[in-house]
Design a protein around this motif. Sequence first.
Motif, PDB file in Angstrom:
ATOM      1  N   LEU A   1      -7.574   6.199 -14.879  1.00 35.22           N
ATOM      2  CA  LEU A   1      -6.737   5.999 -13.694  1.00 35.22           C
ATOM      3  C   LEU A   1      -7.422   5.012 -12.760  1.00 35.22           C
ATOM      4  CD1 LEU A   1      -4.364   6.767 -11.808  1.00 35.22           C
ATOM      5  CD2 LEU A   1      -5.809   8.613 -10.911  1.00 35.22           C
ATOM      6  N   GLN A   2      -6.667   4.018 -12.293  1.00 35.86           N
ATOM      7  CA  GLN A   2      -7.207   3.028 -11.370  1.00 35.86           C
ATOM      8  C   GLN A   2      -6.248   2.883 -10.196  1.00 35.86           C
ATOM      9  OE1 GLN A   2     -10.319   1.479 -12.084  1.00 35.86           O
ATOM     10  NE2 GLN A   2     -10.113   1.190  -9.886  1.00 35.86           N
ATOM     11  N   LEU A   3      -6.647   3.415  -9.042  1.00 40.94           N
ATOM     12  CA  LEU A   3      -5.812   3.338  -7.849  1.00 40.94           C
ATOM     13  C   LEU A   3      -6.319   2.229  -6.924  1.00 40.94           C
ATOM     14  CD1 LEU A   3      -5.414   7.144  -7.026  1.00 40.94           C
ATOM     15  CD2 LEU A   3      -3.798   5.657  -8.225  1.00 40.94           C
ATOM     16  N   PRO A   4      -5.412   1.568  -6.197  1.00 41.54           N
ATOM     17  CA  PRO A   4      -5.850   0.512  -5.262  1.00 41.54           C
ATOM     18  C   PRO A   4      -6.638   1.099  -4.099  1.00 41.54           C
ATOM     19  CG  PRO A   4      -3.504   0.974  -5.011  1.00 41.54           C
ATOM     20  CD  PRO A   4      -3.949   1.726  -6.236  1.00 41.54           C
ATOM     21  N   GLU A   5      -7.461   0.260  -3.463  1.00 39.93           N
ATOM     22  CA  GLU A   5      -8.306   0.723  -2.368  1.00 39.93           C
ATOM     23  C   GLU A   5      -7.495   1.292  -1.203  1.00 39.93           C
ATOM     24  OE1 GLU A   5     -10.970  -2.310  -1.128  1.00 39.93           O
ATOM     25  OE2 GLU A   5     -12.000  -2.465  -3.065  1.00 39.93           O
ATOM     26  N   SER A   6      -6.318   0.747  -0.974  1.00 37.70           N
ATOM     27  CA  SER A   6      -5.504   1.189   0.155  1.00 37.70           C
ATOM     28  C   SER A   6      -4.721   2.467  -0.135  1.00 37.70           C
ATOM     29  CB  SER A   6      -4.526   0.078   0.548  1.00 37.70           C
ATOM     30  OG  SER A   6      -3.675  -0.242  -0.551  1.00 37.70           O
ATOM     31  N   PHE A   7      -4.826   2.988  -1.355  1.00 36.56           N
ATOM     32  CA  PHE A   7      -4.024   4.143  -1.745  1.00 36.56           C
ATOM     33  C   PHE A   7      -4.256   5.336  -0.814  1.00 36.56           C
ATOM     34  CE2 PHE A   7      -3.101   7.965  -4.192  1.00 36.56           C
ATOM     35  CZ  PHE A   7      -1.863   7.672  -4.737  1.00 36.56           C
TER      36      PHE A   7
ATOM     37  N   PHE B   1      -1.703   7.899   1.053  1.00 35.88           N
ATOM     38  CA  PHE B   1      -1.591   9.170   0.322  1.00 35.88           C
ATOM     39  C   PHE B   1      -2.968   9.834   0.270  1.00 35.88           C
ATOM     40  CE2 PHE B   1       1.343   6.063  -1.674  1.00 35.88           C
ATOM     41  CZ  PHE B   1       2.534   6.595  -1.201  1.00 35.88           C
ATOM     42  N   PRO B   2      -3.311  10.612   1.287  1.00 36.56           N
ATOM     43  CA  PRO B   2      -4.646  11.215   1.351  1.00 36.56           C
ATOM     44  C   PRO B   2      -4.903  12.289   0.296  1.00 36.56           C
ATOM     45  CG  PRO B   2      -3.256  12.026   3.131  1.00 36.56           C
ATOM     46  CD  PRO B   2      -2.496  10.927   2.473  1.00 36.56           C
ATOM     47  N   SER B   3      -3.844  12.765  -0.339  1.00 37.10           N
ATOM     48  CA  SER B   3      -4.015  13.799  -1.361  1.00 37.10           C
ATOM     49  C   SER B   3      -3.151  13.462  -2.575  1.00 37.10           C
ATOM     50  CB  SER B   3      -3.626  15.176  -0.814  1.00 37.10           C
ATOM     51  OG  SER B   3      -3.720  16.172  -1.820  1.00 37.10           O
TER      52      SER B   3
ATOM     53  N   TYR C   1      -1.433   2.143 -10.032  1.00 39.38           N
ATOM     54  CA  TYR C   1      -0.339   2.397  -9.096  1.00 39.38           C
ATOM     55  C   TYR C   1      -0.069   1.133  -8.301  1.00 39.38           C
ATOM     56  CZ  TYR C   1       2.510   4.759  -5.564  1.00 39.38           C
ATOM     57  OH  TYR C   1       3.552   5.152  -4.744  1.00 39.38           O
ATOM     58  N   GLU C   2       1.186   0.682  -8.329  1.00 41.06           N
ATOM     59  CA  GLU C   2       1.582  -0.520  -7.597  1.00 41.06           C
ATOM     60  C   GLU C   2       2.096  -0.117  -6.219  1.00 41.06           C
ATOM     61  OE1 GLU C   2       1.057  -3.457  -8.727  1.00 41.06           O
ATOM     62  OE2 GLU C   2       0.497  -2.922 -10.793  1.00 41.06           O
ATOM     63  N   MET C   3       1.380  -0.526  -5.183  1.00 45.49           N
ATOM     64  CA  MET C   3       1.769  -0.150  -3.831  1.00 45.49           C
ATOM     65  C   MET C   3       3.118  -0.753  -3.445  1.00 45.49           C
ATOM     66  SD  MET C   3      -0.541   1.907  -2.737  1.00 45.49           S
ATOM     67  CE  MET C   3      -0.032   1.973  -1.017  1.00 45.49           C
ATOM     68  N   ALA C   4       3.390  -1.972  -3.885  1.00 44.12           N
ATOM     69  CA  ALA C   4       4.626  -2.663  -3.497  1.00 44.12           C
ATOM     70  C   ALA C   4       5.859  -1.929  -4.002  1.00 44.12           C
ATOM     71  CB  ALA C   4       4.604  -4.097  -3.998  1.00 44.12           C
ATOM     72  N   THR C   5       5.800  -1.464  -5.251  1.00 45.62           N
ATOM     73  CA  THR C   5       6.957  -0.787  -5.848  1.00 45.62           C
ATOM     74  C   THR C   5       6.803   0.720  -5.845  1.00 45.62           C
ATOM     75  OG1 THR C   5       5.952  -0.977  -8.052  1.00 45.62           O
ATOM     76  CG2 THR C   5       7.399  -2.775  -7.335  1.00 45.62           C
TER      77      THR C   5
END
Length: 227
Positions: free
Chosen positions: A139-145, A149-151, A216-220
């Motif tokens: 799993l690779q989430l963006p830094e701004s995730f 979404f804190p949880s 996870y794509e933040m834009a979509t």
Amino acid sequence: MKQTILYLVAAIFLLASCQQEERVAEETTTGYLSIESIALQADVQTVSSRAVDSDLYVEILQDGETYRTYNPGTVPDKIELPVGTYQLRAYNEASRMGNPYEGLGYAVYSSEAQSFDVEAGAVTPLELEVPMINFGVTLQLPESFGTYFPSYTFTVICGDRSVELESGETAYFPYEEGATTFSYLLKVTNTDGEDLDAEGGTRTEVARGTVYTVTYEMATQSLSVAQ
């Protein structure tokens, strides 16, 4: 007295001659194997290559039976062997485990037995590729995730096994030709404490020796899988 000395000198020369013949015989009935490189193969790319990887066991077989085994990091530059036909294979510690899928699991590397010949007085060079025989999901989430979404909870399901992953972690699963799929599900809670609809999907085409990255794509606000 002179005759005795002559007999003694003759015996010494005879002994030396026999020892020389034994040495020549030994030299002509053995040869050497030189393992020039062992490459770990995953995702169609070489992920590690060195003379002998520190995590790999190297096994020499003859007629299908184990002839000699070297523990990780103990393989010499040249291996002396009697003249003959042998097979060489390598595998990592995970392949020796009874269950390499506890917790997140481990990447399992194991090669097929590769045949080679040892000739008298010669050095046989050999290169060996050791493929990963299972597959992984990371799993690779963006830094701004975490700002939005804190949880979250991310789950990978393969067969009857499900594993929860944090961003950057990888879980490994066994592979069966033509019968392996995996599903993934992301549940998130936003900064208002609201549980949003889960995002997920199923990967139906899975390849051995591949680590799939779910991002996870933040834009979509959707998940995608890459390898």
